[in-house]
Design a protein around this motif. Sequence first.
Motif, PDB file in Angstrom:
ATOM      1  N   ARG A  50       0.865  -1.202  -0.229  1.00 26.18           N
ATOM      2  CA  ARG A  50       0.093   0.012   0.094  1.00 26.18           C
ATOM      3  C   ARG A  50       0.874   1.425  -0.128  1.00 26.18           C
ATOM      4  NH1 ARG A  50      -5.250  -0.265   1.270  1.00 26.18           N
ATOM      5  NH2 ARG A  50      -5.375   1.772   0.394  1.00 26.18           N
ATOM      6  N   GLY A 157      -4.418  -6.613   5.885  1.00 28.04           N
ATOM      7  CA  GLY A 157      -5.258  -5.783   4.911  1.00 28.04           C
ATOM      8  C   GLY A 157      -5.088  -6.647   3.648  1.00 28.04           C
ATOM      9  N   GLN A 158      -4.386  -7.737   3.526  1.00 32.47           N
ATOM     10  CA  GLN A 158      -4.321  -8.194   2.354  1.00 32.47           C
ATOM     11  C   GLN A 158      -4.910  -9.617   2.122  1.00 32.47           C
ATOM     12  OE1 GLN A 158      -0.529  -8.069   0.301  1.00 32.47           O
ATOM     13  NE2 GLN A 158       0.020  -6.387   1.535  1.00 32.47           N
ATOM     14  N   TYR A 159      -5.855 -10.049   2.897  1.00 33.75           N
ATOM     15  CA  TYR A 159      -6.600 -11.203   2.829  1.00 33.75           C
ATOM     16  C   TYR A 159      -7.077 -11.710   1.327  1.00 33.75           C
ATOM     17  CZ  TYR A 159     -10.702 -14.183   4.024  1.00 33.75           C
ATOM     18  OH  TYR A 159     -11.507 -15.206   4.041  1.00 33.75           O
ATOM     19  N   TYR A 160      -7.460 -10.560   1.015  1.00 36.29           N
ATOM     20  CA  TYR A 160      -8.280 -10.750  -0.533  1.00 36.29           C
ATOM     21  C   TYR A 160      -7.091 -10.879  -1.546  1.00 36.29           C
ATOM     22  CZ  TYR A 160     -12.938 -10.720   1.035  1.00 36.29           C
ATOM     23  OH  TYR A 160     -14.010 -11.127   1.678  1.00 36.29           O
ATOM     24  N   ARG A 161      -5.822 -10.515  -1.199  1.00 36.57           N
ATOM     25  CA  ARG A 161      -4.832 -10.778  -2.298  1.00 36.57           C
ATOM     26  C   ARG A 161      -4.312 -12.177  -2.585  1.00 36.57           C
ATOM     27  NH1 ARG A 161       1.158  -8.391  -2.223  1.00 36.57           N
ATOM     28  NH2 ARG A 161       1.781  -9.210  -4.181  1.00 36.57           N
TER      29      ARG A 161
ATOM     30  N   LEU B 116     -12.096   2.079  -2.083  1.00 37.47           N
ATOM     31  CA  LEU B 116     -11.117   1.127  -1.835  1.00 37.47           C
ATOM     32  C   LEU B 116     -10.415   1.256  -0.763  1.00 37.47           C
ATOM     33  CD1 LEU B 116      -9.269   1.283  -5.363  1.00 37.47           C
ATOM     34  CD2 LEU B 116     -11.070  -0.243  -4.662  1.00 37.47           C
ATOM     35  N   THR B 119     -10.258  -3.533   3.142  1.00 38.49           N
ATOM     36  CA  THR B 119      -9.906  -4.959   2.451  1.00 38.49           C
ATOM     37  C   THR B 119     -10.535  -4.701   0.962  1.00 38.49           C
ATOM     38  OG1 THR B 119     -11.821  -5.780   3.337  1.00 38.49           O
ATOM     39  CG2 THR B 119      -9.813  -6.400   4.229  1.00 38.49           C
ATOM     40  N   PHE B 121      -9.489  -2.917  -1.095  1.00 36.29           N
ATOM     41  CA  PHE B 121      -8.497  -2.316  -1.910  1.00 36.29           C
ATOM     42  C   PHE B 121      -7.829  -3.711  -2.945  1.00 36.29           C
ATOM     43  CE2 PHE B 121      -4.851   0.113  -3.551  1.00 36.29           C
ATOM     44  CZ  PHE B 121      -3.830  -0.605  -3.679  1.00 36.29           C
ATOM     45  N   TRP B 122      -7.958  -4.930  -2.366  1.00 44.62           N
ATOM     46  CA  TRP B 122      -7.522  -5.990  -2.763  1.00 44.62           C
ATOM     47  C   TRP B 122      -8.621  -6.913  -3.473  1.00 44.62           C
ATOM     48  CZ3 TRP B 122      -2.896  -6.811  -4.427  1.00 44.62           C
ATOM     49  CH2 TRP B 122      -1.683  -6.133  -3.976  1.00 44.62           C
TER      50      TRP B 122
END
Lengths: 305, 281
Positions: A50, A157-161, B116, B119, B121-122
């Motif tokens: 980010r 915050g990168q769970y969905y990545r 965004l 979460t 954002f991703w």
Amino acid sequence: MRPAFKNAYFNLSKSLNPNPKIPIFFPLHAFLPLPTFQSPTFRFGSGSFRTPSPSSVSLCSSSMAGGGEAQAPTSSPSLEKQFEDFRVQLQESGSLRERIRAVVMEIESTTRLMYASLLLVHQSRPTPELLEKAKAQIGVLKELYNRLAEVLRECDGQYYRYHGDWRSETQTVVSLLAFMHWLETGSLLMHSEAEEKLGLNNSGFGLDIEDYLVGLCFMSNELPRYVVNQVTAGDYDCPRKVLKFLTDLHAAFRMLNLRNDFLRKKFDGMKYDLRRVEEVYYDVKIRGLTANGDPIGEQGNHGES
Amino acid sequence: MFHSSVLHRISLMAAKPHRVHSWTCSLQGSAKRARTMTSESSMKDAFGRYAEYLNDLNDKRERVVKASRDVTINSKKVIFQVHRVGKHNREEVLEKAEKDLASVTGQYMSRLVRELQGTDFWKLRRAYTPGVQEYVEAATFCKFCKTGTLLNLDEINATLLPLSDPSFEPLQINVLDYILGLADLTGELMRLAIGRISEGELEFAEKICRFARDIYRELTLLVPHMDDSSDMKTKMDTMLQSVIKIENACFSVHVRGSEYIPLTGSIDSSSFLLDMPDNEL
């Protein structure tokens, strides 16, 4: 890259020699040196995505980038530095993915054990012992999801990545949990209940709602087969219960506005499951094979459809 | 033991608003009947919530897609503006391009900031990545034509900081979108180089050539580690083709030297070709 290399040679000779009848021969080594692409052997890691700042190699730091250098000098060291940092970040991300994959594979094999135990319900009437064996795996799963949450904790915050890496396994887990829950209680496992069983929570590593819904659709796929086998095993009341449950579930799903995605496709399949359960129910009802003592009221009435 | 786990579940359910369930459960052919009192309405309640969640998510996704499309179209306009650069108008063209880019940032990228957060954002990356990539392409293209250097990720992110007020997390382009946008830049560089050569700006073209080569070389090492590694591989192949086209063009100029014929355009007084007989063109 070899095809590109051949293209390069061809294009260059064409551009220099408009008259193709006179061949031009170039020593191949005079061309741009193309690297040979072997699979890299170095390890990778992640970095701050980010707020990237070239000096921070810390994993996914949430500090703000204050804009870095004002003007990049024309010399290439700064160019290289930026890409070197990217390489480190991406390497770290790669190693994170590997750790995720390791845990997910264990989740998958535990799920398989659970599924294998549950398959026994098709062979006879379900017994508490049978379900206990499957339920024992829930504890294992809870611990595995905990580990997964640990791995992800480094990357806030990168769970969905990385979500795609555990998405389908989780959907299967939900379908098994929901099926077991229905076998035990006759009711639908709610999203929050599923989260709780797996030790997940909404504010940290949670259960994605779409994964939960797809899991329910997978569970619905199991029901027609289950109903058929239960009737064969002598449980003539099962179709009524399953029919009511699946009808309610289908009606609940119809409240959703879906996009044309995977969830929609799976939901579309549910109505065929419902139809097959209806057919089993009517087969049983018409032949008066309902469970003894059940006030169905149409016992013995033929010709009812 | 089984019943205690059911009771445990009941106490959890009791935490839900306005529903109290009582359960008696049995498994096989026993006299007791399974009764689920309000299961249907609790199902409907729950699904009402899921419906709301999905509606909100999909509406947001649509807004992000629209913003991303606007960013794409307007970034492309910036790129086309930069291509209008010529021997004698470079300053004005680039100035306009910068202004246009700033308005893309202020008008369209800003719409992404609010959507965004957290979460999302991703989660919604697939919805906005084309726009952001195009934006990176436009911004780096502008910067290169102005200063001959590469706009860093930090620098481009610094320009995005003022977009959001303090209550929002600022929108920061992630490293993957930056790299993918950079991969597309070489295509525009190739067009620029060929165009410059046609107008006789050979030095500029060679500069472009070096720059494109540098980018290709740097990105080569990153390819396998990208999240979207197969996308990246395709882009790298295209990139190599662009680099080769630039190199070939520079090579032709270099080798032909005084014979070199501009492909189009202006024969000005500095052109060495004024006296060339037509049959040799």
